[in-house]
Design a protein around this motif. Sequence first.
Motif, PDB file in Angstrom:
ATOM      1  N   SER A  22       0.820  -1.051   0.064  1.00 54.29           N
ATOM      2  CA  SER A  22      -0.028  -0.010   0.065  1.00 54.29           C
ATOM      3  C   SER A  22       0.871   1.184   0.029  1.00 54.29           C
ATOM      4  CB  SER A  22      -0.790   0.001   1.081  1.00 54.29           C
ATOM      5  OG  SER A  22       0.191   0.087   2.477  1.00 54.29           O
ATOM      6  N   ARG A  23       0.118   2.439  -0.244  1.00 53.70           N
ATOM      7  CA  ARG A  23       1.103   3.585  -0.277  1.00 53.70           C
ATOM      8  C   ARG A  23       2.163   4.188   0.983  1.00 53.70           C
ATOM      9  NH1 ARG A  23       2.032   4.398  -5.321  1.00 53.70           N
ATOM     10  NH2 ARG A  23      -0.080   4.367  -6.551  1.00 53.70           N
ATOM     11  N   ASP A  24       1.545   3.509   1.974  1.00 50.86           N
ATOM     12  CA  ASP A  24       2.098   4.150   3.169  1.00 50.86           C
ATOM     13  C   ASP A  24       3.379   3.785   3.830  1.00 50.86           C
ATOM     14  OD1 ASP A  24       0.826   1.870   4.305  1.00 50.86           O
ATOM     15  OD2 ASP A  24      -0.727   2.926   5.045  1.00 50.86           O
ATOM     16  N   ASP A  25       4.048   2.814   3.254  1.00 51.54           N
ATOM     17  CA  ASP A  25       5.310   2.462   3.949  1.00 51.54           C
ATOM     18  C   ASP A  25       6.712   3.244   3.448  1.00 51.54           C
ATOM     19  OD1 ASP A  25       3.711   0.094   3.667  1.00 51.54           O
ATOM     20  OD2 ASP A  25       5.652  -0.958   4.157  1.00 51.54           O
ATOM     21  N   ASN A  26       7.298   3.430   4.504  1.00 56.39           N
ATOM     22  CA  ASN A  26       8.655   4.193   4.402  1.00 56.39           C
ATOM     23  C   ASN A  26       9.755   3.403   3.677  1.00 56.39           C
ATOM     24  OD1 ASN A  26      11.086   5.576   4.744  1.00 56.39           O
ATOM     25  ND2 ASN A  26      10.362   6.386   6.657  1.00 56.39           N
ATOM     26  N   MET A  27       9.891   3.695   2.111  1.00 56.54           N
ATOM     27  CA  MET A  27      10.674   2.839   1.446  1.00 56.54           C
ATOM     28  C   MET A  27      12.124   3.099   1.801  1.00 56.54           C
ATOM     29  SD  MET A  27       8.132   1.436   0.004  1.00 56.54           S
ATOM     30  CE  MET A  27       9.280   0.152  -0.201  1.00 56.54           C
ATOM     31  N   PRO A  28      12.560   4.110   2.065  1.00 50.57           N
ATOM     32  CA  PRO A  28      14.037   4.200   2.490  1.00 50.57           C
ATOM     33  C   PRO A  28      14.309   3.603   3.779  1.00 50.57           C
ATOM     34  CG  PRO A  28      13.321   6.221   1.684  1.00 50.57           C
ATOM     35  CD  PRO A  28      11.991   5.629   1.778  1.00 50.57           C
ATOM     36  N   ARG A  29      13.698   3.732   4.498  1.00 51.92           N
ATOM     37  CA  ARG A  29      13.834   2.744   5.968  1.00 51.92           C
ATOM     38  C   ARG A  29      14.097   1.341   5.650  1.00 51.92           C
ATOM     39  NH1 ARG A  29       9.602   3.597  10.293  1.00 51.92           N
ATOM     40  NH2 ARG A  29       8.413   2.554   8.605  1.00 51.92           N
ATOM     41  N   GLU A  30      12.889   0.935   4.976  1.00 48.30           N
ATOM     42  CA  GLU A  30      12.787  -0.507   4.653  1.00 48.30           C
ATOM     43  C   GLU A  30      13.974  -1.026   3.754  1.00 48.30           C
ATOM     44  OE1 GLU A  30      10.236  -0.122   6.127  1.00 48.30           O
ATOM     45  OE2 GLU A  30       8.340  -0.643   5.527  1.00 48.30           O
ATOM     46  N   ALA A  31      14.421  -0.188   2.775  1.00 48.16           N
ATOM     47  CA  ALA A  31      15.729  -0.688   2.245  1.00 48.16           C
ATOM     48  C   ALA A  31      16.709  -0.906   3.220  1.00 48.16           C
ATOM     49  CB  ALA A  31      16.045   0.214   1.094  1.00 48.16           C
ATOM     50  N   VAL A  32      17.089  -0.058   4.085  1.00 49.22           N
ATOM     51  CA  VAL A  32      17.961  -0.018   4.747  1.00 49.22           C
ATOM     52  C   VAL A  32      17.784  -1.323   5.713  1.00 49.22           C
ATOM     53  CG1 VAL A  32      19.418   0.960   6.834  1.00 49.22           C
ATOM     54  CG2 VAL A  32      18.680   2.458   4.763  1.00 49.22           C
ATOM     55  N   ILE A  33      16.531  -1.570   6.188  1.00 45.49           N
ATOM     56  CA  ILE A  33      16.350  -2.713   7.050  1.00 45.49           C
ATOM     57  C   ILE A  33      16.744  -3.796   6.393  1.00 45.49           C
ATOM     58  CG2 ILE A  33      14.843  -3.894   8.185  1.00 45.49           C
ATOM     59  CD1 ILE A  33      13.367  -1.340   9.035  1.00 45.49           C
ATOM     60  N   ILE A  34      16.344  -4.058   5.093  1.00 45.97           N
ATOM     61  CA  ILE A  34      16.500  -5.465   4.043  1.00 45.97           C
ATOM     62  C   ILE A  34      17.820  -5.665   4.246  1.00 45.97           C
ATOM     63  CG2 ILE A  34      15.749  -6.437   2.187  1.00 45.97           C
ATOM     64  CD1 ILE A  34      13.297  -4.721   2.191  1.00 45.97           C
ATOM     65  N   ALA A  35      18.646  -4.421   3.479  1.00 45.93           N
ATOM     66  CA  ALA A  35      19.891  -4.557   3.124  1.00 45.93           C
ATOM     67  C   ALA A  35      20.788  -4.896   4.356  1.00 45.93           C
ATOM     68  CB  ALA A  35      20.674  -3.401   2.671  1.00 45.93           C
ATOM     69  N   GLY A  36      20.533  -4.459   5.481  1.00 43.72           N
ATOM     70  CA  GLY A  36      21.295  -4.523   6.852  1.00 43.72           C
ATOM     71  C   GLY A  36      21.111  -6.117   7.174  1.00 43.72           C
ATOM     72  N   SER A  37      19.786  -6.574   7.097  1.00 45.28           N
ATOM     73  CA  SER A  37      19.501  -7.905   7.594  1.00 45.28           C
ATOM     74  C   SER A  37      20.171  -8.807   6.592  1.00 45.28           C
ATOM     75  CB  SER A  37      18.103  -8.212   7.550  1.00 45.28           C
ATOM     76  OG  SER A  37      17.434  -7.430   8.056  1.00 45.28           O
TER      77      SER A  37
END
Length: 444
Positions: A238-253
């Motif tokens: 849906s539209r309301d996710d914070n994509m930059p934060r998500e990208a950092v979390i995914i790459a970090g994990s």
Amino acid sequence: MNEAPREQWGSRLGFILAAVGSAVGLGNMWRFPYFAAENGGAAFVFLYIFMVALVGIPIMLAEFAIGRGAKKSPIQALAHFGGRRWKPLGVLFVAGGFLILSYYAVIAGWTLRYLWNALITGFAGDPAAFFGQVSTGGDAVAWHLLFMVITITIVAGGIRGGIERSAIILMPLLFLIVLGLAVFASTLDGAGAGYAFYLTTDFREIFSLDVLSEATSQAFFSLSLGMGAMLTYSSYLSRDDNMPREAVIIAGSDFLIAFLAGLMVFPLIFALGLSEQLSGSTIGALFIGLPNAFAEMGAVGRPVGVLFFFALFVGALTSAISLLEVVVAAIIDTVRWPRRKAALIMGVLITLAGIPSAFDITVLGVVDQIAGNLFLVFGALCLAIFVGWVMPDPIAELRRGGERVAWLPLWYGFIRYVVPPLLLLVLYFTVRATFEMIVGLFGG
Ligand code: PFF
């Protein structure tokens, strides 16, 4: 239009775990630790982190901007923002997913085979001979088939009921197992030698352009970038996710698991004095060195082996799911088949395409080099050009969630001016390596 509404993730956590599931896979546990050990140890680890931050996260955001913005599968999404001319790139992505899954599922089949050994029969006395026997031929085909059946079943179950649900159960489990095994490995006698093999630093190594380009293509492979997997997953947001934060979390994990995998694998191998097994290849380390270590370990070897190969299998499965989803989503959007039919038919075709890799490990290596390295670097380069120069206002697209991320303008400048020349350089080296590999094959 009376089509079914587009599927959506049930929760933000579900999306993150599915994306981490796509990222964490054989690339983390099979390629990363070995690359690091071969190419400068801790220096490589730093170079890798640097490349993830420099090009990995920016390309992931580019895929998110297109996917969430268009809410379509890759071919349609690229056409949505760039016109019909960009459709061939989407087709390349789908072809990439198809080809990568074809050989990836063969290796994943081996992990199932070894899990079976750990659970039921115990490990063979001569692991090298055993690996030779099961890695190609009828055995390999049978386990490849079984793995594909599991993958197809989950993708047929849909975004929420299949992909998200499996990620929510499997990913926390995978993380706990890898962490637990790394801690266990640290208690073994040879742990120090294992860490030394993994991380002994050689800074000279990382100043070679070959190593830089390997680190970059490894970052793309590991983060599932350059072929529309992250694009496709983000199209169900849906539209309301914070994509930059998500990208950092995914790459970090993803990095965390890759790094932990090295802390788990090398002490196990060195504790049992089997380091000579490492000379062959990454595959040697995983499928020959480790089973040997588990066999030598006595009573604990079996449960440790079960956990290890289960973790490897889970990582491979959640990645394979995303590869198949890229293909299936494209078929659903273009041919308008229902999901189950698309998953079944495309899954069967991919299984058939994997058979040559199951019969000949050289074929597997070539397809890996072409689809798993070359396509991804080329795809990422095209994505950077697309988002930097073609797509109208990608920053606004990424800000739809309402968040004000201060570094988005910086990201945009990067994607326009820094990433394309850098990837052009990496592409040159990747083309050269691919060429050398193929010439080497024909030259004997
Ligand atoms: N990221 C997966 C791994 O590290 O094993 C492999 C992969 C999955 C590559 C999905 C590309 C992709 F689209």
